[in-house]
Write a protein that holds these residues in place. Structure first.
Motif, PDB file in Angstrom:
ATOM      1  N   THR A   1      40.882  12.004  10.783  1.00  0.00           N
ATOM      2  CA  THR A   1      41.611  13.346  10.935  1.00  0.00           C
ATOM      3  C   THR A   1      42.229  13.284  12.195  1.00  0.00           C
ATOM      4  OG1 THR A   1      39.701  14.254   9.760  1.00  0.00           O
ATOM      5  CG2 THR A   1      41.353  15.645  11.219  1.00  0.00           C
ATOM      6  N   ARG A   2      41.857  12.548  13.229  1.00  0.00           N
ATOM      7  CA  ARG A   2      42.574  12.706  14.652  1.00  0.00           C
ATOM      8  C   ARG A   2      44.153  12.037  14.421  1.00  0.00           C
ATOM      9  NH1 ARG A   2      40.193   8.955  18.737  1.00  0.00           N
ATOM     10  NH2 ARG A   2      42.100   8.792  19.485  1.00  0.00           N
ATOM     11  N   GLU A   3      44.774  13.095  14.965  1.00  0.00           N
ATOM     12  CA  GLU A   3      46.394  12.924  14.631  1.00  0.00           C
ATOM     13  C   GLU A   3      47.022  11.727  15.555  1.00  0.00           C
ATOM     14  OE1 GLU A   3      48.016  17.586  13.414  1.00  0.00           O
ATOM     15  OE2 GLU A   3      47.560  17.084  15.512  1.00  0.00           O
ATOM     16  N   ASP A   4      46.325  11.573  16.521  1.00  0.00           N
ATOM     17  CA  ASP A   4      46.792  10.262  17.666  1.00  0.00           C
ATOM     18  C   ASP A   4      46.094   9.107  17.322  1.00  0.00           C
ATOM     19  OD1 ASP A   4      44.459  11.433  18.403  1.00  0.00           O
ATOM     20  OD2 ASP A   4      44.707  10.611  20.515  1.00  0.00           O
ATOM     21  N   PHE A   5      45.331   9.027  16.219  1.00  0.00           N
ATOM     22  CA  PHE A   5      44.594   7.813  15.978  1.00  0.00           C
ATOM     23  C   PHE A   5      45.359   6.791  14.834  1.00  0.00           C
ATOM     24  CE2 PHE A   5      41.958   5.232  13.163  1.00  0.00           C
ATOM     25  CZ  PHE A   5      41.402   4.455  14.042  1.00  0.00           C
ATOM     26  N   GLU A   6      45.557   5.467  15.707  1.00  0.00           N
ATOM     27  CA  GLU A   6      46.040   4.512  14.808  1.00  0.00           C
ATOM     28  C   GLU A   6      45.160   3.392  14.495  1.00  0.00           C
ATOM     29  OE1 GLU A   6      49.998   3.239  16.022  1.00  0.00           O
ATOM     30  OE2 GLU A   6      50.771   5.298  16.080  1.00  0.00           O
ATOM     31  N   ILE A   7      45.063   2.981  13.052  1.00  0.00           N
ATOM     32  CA  ILE A   7      43.897   1.800  12.983  1.00  0.00           C
ATOM     33  C   ILE A   7      44.550   0.606  13.666  1.00  0.00           C
ATOM     34  CG2 ILE A   7      45.108   1.069  10.921  1.00  0.00           C
ATOM     35  CD1 ILE A   7      41.359   1.288  11.168  1.00  0.00           C
TER      36      ILE A   7
ATOM     37  N   ASP B   1      30.204   5.206   5.291  1.00  0.00           N
ATOM     38  CA  ASP B   1      29.561   4.059   6.231  1.00  0.00           C
ATOM     39  C   ASP B   1      29.004   4.718   7.421  1.00  0.00           C
ATOM     40  OD1 ASP B   1      28.805   1.707   7.184  1.00  0.00           O
ATOM     41  OD2 ASP B   1      30.836   0.854   8.004  1.00  0.00           O
ATOM     42  N   TRP B   2      28.130   5.695   7.429  1.00  0.00           N
ATOM     43  CA  TRP B   2      27.678   6.439   8.458  1.00  0.00           C
ATOM     44  C   TRP B   2      26.700   5.450   9.084  1.00  0.00           C
ATOM     45  CZ3 TRP B   2      30.424   9.970  10.211  1.00  0.00           C
ATOM     46  CH2 TRP B   2      30.560  10.981   9.617  1.00  0.00           C
ATOM     47  N   GLY B   3      26.152   4.378   8.182  1.00  0.00           N
ATOM     48  CA  GLY B   3      25.243   3.231   8.966  1.00  0.00           C
ATOM     49  C   GLY B   3      25.857   2.544  10.100  1.00  0.00           C
ATOM     50  N   SER B   4      27.136   2.505  10.243  1.00  0.00           N
ATOM     51  CA  SER B   4      27.606   1.658  11.160  1.00  0.00           C
ATOM     52  C   SER B   4      27.801   2.566  12.608  1.00  0.00           C
ATOM     53  CB  SER B   4      29.196   1.301  10.938  1.00  0.00           C
ATOM     54  OG  SER B   4      29.288   0.331   9.958  1.00  0.00           O
ATOM     55  N   LEU B   5      27.940   4.033  12.280  1.00  0.00           N
ATOM     56  CA  LEU B   5      27.800   4.936  13.530  1.00  0.00           C
ATOM     57  C   LEU B   5      26.514   4.890  13.802  1.00  0.00           C
ATOM     58  CD1 LEU B   5      29.140   7.262  15.091  1.00  0.00           C
ATOM     59  CD2 LEU B   5      28.289   8.942  13.194  1.00  0.00           C
TER      60      LEU B   5
ATOM     61  N   THR C   1      37.495   4.309  13.193  1.00  0.00           N
ATOM     62  CA  THR C   1      37.926   3.136  12.705  1.00  0.00           C
ATOM     63  C   THR C   1      36.684   2.947  11.526  1.00  0.00           C
ATOM     64  OG1 THR C   1      38.672   2.252  14.633  1.00  0.00           O
ATOM     65  CG2 THR C   1      37.821   0.529  12.946  1.00  0.00           C
ATOM     66  N   TYR C   2      35.473   3.042  11.869  1.00  0.00           N
ATOM     67  CA  TYR C   2      34.441   2.991  10.871  1.00  0.00           C
ATOM     68  C   TYR C   2      34.725   3.880   9.635  1.00  0.00           C
ATOM     69  CZ  TYR C   2      31.075   0.917  14.438  1.00  0.00           C
ATOM     70  OH  TYR C   2      30.794   0.314  15.641  1.00  0.00           O
ATOM     71  N   LEU C   3      35.003   5.059   9.701  1.00  0.00           N
ATOM     72  CA  LEU C   3      35.329   5.809   8.560  1.00  0.00           C
ATOM     73  C   LEU C   3      36.625   5.263   7.708  1.00  0.00           C
ATOM     74  CD1 LEU C   3      34.833   9.311  10.316  1.00  0.00           C
ATOM     75  CD2 LEU C   3      33.559   8.636   8.634  1.00  0.00           C
ATOM     76  N   ALA C   4      37.791   4.767   8.388  1.00  0.00           N
ATOM     77  CA  ALA C   4      38.957   4.179   7.796  1.00  0.00           C
ATOM     78  C   ALA C   4      38.338   3.060   6.947  1.00  0.00           C
ATOM     79  CB  ALA C   4      40.001   3.969   8.901  1.00  0.00           C
ATOM     80  N   LEU C   5      37.804   2.075   7.558  1.00  0.00           N
ATOM     81  CA  LEU C   5      37.375   1.206   6.679  1.00  0.00           C
ATOM     82  C   LEU C   5      36.407   1.467   5.697  1.00  0.00           C
ATOM     83  CD1 LEU C   5      36.818  -1.464   9.897  1.00  0.00           C
ATOM     84  CD2 LEU C   5      38.595  -1.515   8.165  1.00  0.00           C
TER      85      LEU C   5
ATOM     86  N   MET D   1      33.713  20.593  12.713  1.00  0.00           N
ATOM     87  CA  MET D   1      34.797  19.633  12.600  1.00  0.00           C
ATOM     88  C   MET D   1      34.857  18.939  11.597  1.00  0.00           C
ATOM     89  SD  MET D   1      35.126  19.027  17.112  1.00  0.00           S
ATOM     90  CE  MET D   1      36.592  18.355  16.825  1.00  0.00           C
ATOM     91  N   VAL D   2      35.978  18.444  11.294  1.00  0.00           N
ATOM     92  CA  VAL D   2      36.335  17.641   9.876  1.00  0.00           C
ATOM     93  C   VAL D   2      36.815  16.279  10.843  1.00  0.00           C
ATOM     94  CG1 VAL D   2      37.452  17.146   8.015  1.00  0.00           C
ATOM     95  CG2 VAL D   2      36.687  19.277   8.383  1.00  0.00           C
ATOM     96  N   ALA D   3      35.952  15.266  10.653  1.00  0.00           N
ATOM     97  CA  ALA D   3      36.216  13.896  11.233  1.00  0.00           C
ATOM     98  C   ALA D   3      36.984  12.991  10.390  1.00  0.00           C
ATOM     99  CB  ALA D   3      35.124  13.145  11.696  1.00  0.00           C
ATOM    100  N   TYR D   4      37.085  13.522   8.870  1.00  0.00           N
ATOM    101  CA  TYR D   4      37.615  12.579   7.968  1.00  0.00           C
ATOM    102  C   TYR D   4      37.909  13.310   6.674  1.00  0.00           C
ATOM    103  CZ  TYR D   4      33.103  12.526   5.641  1.00  0.00           C
ATOM    104  OH  TYR D   4      31.813  12.886   5.170  1.00  0.00           O
ATOM    105  N   THR D   5      38.775  12.971   5.961  1.00  0.00           N
ATOM    106  CA  THR D   5      39.202  13.315   4.711  1.00  0.00           C
ATOM    107  C   THR D   5      38.903  12.171   3.765  1.00  0.00           C
ATOM    108  OG1 THR D   5      41.404  12.927   4.767  1.00  0.00           O
ATOM    109  CG2 THR D   5      40.583  15.122   5.392  1.00  0.00           C
ATOM    110  N   GLY D   6      38.608  12.556   2.252  1.00  0.00           N
ATOM    111  CA  GLY D   6      38.836  11.344   1.470  1.00  0.00           C
ATOM    112  C   GLY D   6      39.817  11.886   0.291  1.00  0.00           C
ATOM    113  N   VAL D   7      40.061  10.972  -0.525  1.00  0.00           N
ATOM    114  CA  VAL D   7      40.895  11.393  -1.802  1.00  0.00           C
ATOM    115  C   VAL D   7      40.198  11.154  -3.216  1.00  0.00           C
ATOM    116  CG1 VAL D   7      41.825   9.005  -2.055  1.00  0.00           C
ATOM    117  CG2 VAL D   7      43.105  11.036  -2.675  1.00  0.00           C
TER     118      VAL D   7
END
Length: 386
Positions: A333-339, A86-90, A323-327, A167-173
């Motif tokens: 990736t950020r350790e202090d981020f909570e949705i 969802d890079w489109g939202s960014l 948040t965009y990435l999580a959705l 920098m890695v902003a996100y991972t996927g599974v």
């Protein structure tokens, strides 16, 4: 392509983004109100340029980068299309908040870096998103410049390169995307795939997706990054049976019905499953071989709009960007981020990735990817039925 931008979310988060990014730079430079944004961009570039001509983005505050980026007014990306994570939202947020226009040319990780290398000082692209295994190449070939973002200290060491050159902003599974109108028994493991009779697509082995899928299959059958033999045995078996679909794992190829089962990252599989109307689709994390792996943000050493690229990365790591990435099915990736609690039931849970192997050694993973690519061309590709 259908856009998966959530308009109501974008409006709320874009407003918050304006507040979150103002004044969060860590430097001591003062903003000179009397200068115009255009003059400021020119003067900053002149005073922070390194000996080889690249702008020293880390010497600027977020405020300065923001003003310079507004003056540049454009960011040109490669391998960051709207539907991927969802890079489109960014991109929409960048336009709505900062009036920064955007264009993307979709290509594989290797193609992105090759373009940076080929164009050199005449670069036309600002930034890209490359598989984790390509991060080392980007640095060793001196193709990228650094920007650490104001969130640097909250990003784990494995997810960032020296001076922010990646920098890695996100991972996927690892995820199976299955057309349930074409496949009766949905595979939930690599063993299920082995016992099936349908073709499976993973994309070209020059790309990060296919390399990740290949290595994940090694774990499923008793191997790992240092022992890919089980994966070669499996895919050789699949190729000899005519069960390897050689199409790329794009949304269009799933929409056309040409791929019944594809191995993708969760940030593709989950959005694709929601976007495709022509068929009933389901996304499944395999139980016996799954990687949790990221893609690295890289800024071209000779980016024509370096500040816009840096600001894009800044937003990417902000609460809004994460948040965009999580959705979109990614894992921030950020350790202090909570949705936010209102979105908690819309994102991948910790339970779903509990058995996934987190890839945290870029060099080891890069070596495994290179082995997979080389031996695939030598051993598996000749067996494929086109």
């Amino acid at each position: 392509m259908k856009r998966m931008t959530k308009k109501s979310l974008a409006v709320a988060l874009t407003g918050a983004m304006c507040l979150a990014l103002v004044g969060c730079g860590g430097g001591n430079k003062e903003t000179k109100a009397e200068t115009t944004a255009e003059t400021k961009a020119e003067s900053s570039a002149e005073t922070t340029a390194s000996a080889d001509g690249a702008v020293d983005l880390n010497a600027l505050t977020v405020d300065e980068i923001t003003e310079n980026a507004k003056a540049e007014g454009h960011v040109e990306s490669v391998g960051m299309p709207d539907e991927w994570a969802d890079w489109g939202s960014l991109w929409q947020a960048m336009n709505d908040t900062y009036a920064i226009a955007h264009n993307d040319t979709d290509m594989s990780s290797s193609e992105e870096l090759q373009m940076f290398k080929t164009e050199g000082e005449n670069g036309t692209k600002d930034m890209g998103d490359v598989g984790y295994g390509f991060a080392g190449q980007a640095v060793s070939e001196d193709l990228v410049q650094g920007y650490k973002t104001s969130y640097w200290d909250n990003v784990p060491d494995w997810a960032k390169g020296e001076d922010g050159k990646w920098m890695v902003a996100y991972t996927g599974v690892t995820t199976f995307l299955v057309n349930t109108d074409q496949v009766d028994k949905v595979p939930t493991s690599w063993q299920d795939i082995r016992e099936g009779d349908y073709k499976v697509a993973l994309g070209p082995l020059t790309g990060g997706n296919a390399q990740g899928a290949f290595i994940a299959s090694a774990y499923a059958f008793g191997g790992d990054m240092n022992n890919l033999e089980p994966a070669f045995e499996f895919w050789t078996e699949m190729a000899e049976a005519g069960r390897v679909n050689t199409l790329d794992i794009t949304q269009a190829n799933f929409e056309s019905g040409e791929i019944a089962v594809g191995v993708v990252w969760s940030f593709q599989g989950i959005p694709y499953s929601k976007n495709i109307d022509q068929y009933n689709m389901t996304a499944v994390v395999p139980s016996d071989g799954s990687l949790q792996n990221g893609y690295a943000s890289v800024i071209n050493k000779y980016a024509p709009h370096p500040n816009a690229a840096a600001l894009t990365r800044e937003v990417m790591f902000s609460d809004e960007g994460q948040t965009y990435l999580a959705l979109a099915g990614a894992i921030p990736t950020r350790e202090d981020f909570e949705i936010a609690e209102e979105y908690a039931d819309q994102v991948i849970s910790k339970e779903e990735v509990a058995n996934a192997v987190l890839i945290s050694d870029a060099d080891a993973y890069s070596a495994a990817c290179e082995t997979a690519k080389t031996r695939w061309e030598e051993e598996v590709a000749p067996l494929l039925v086109q």
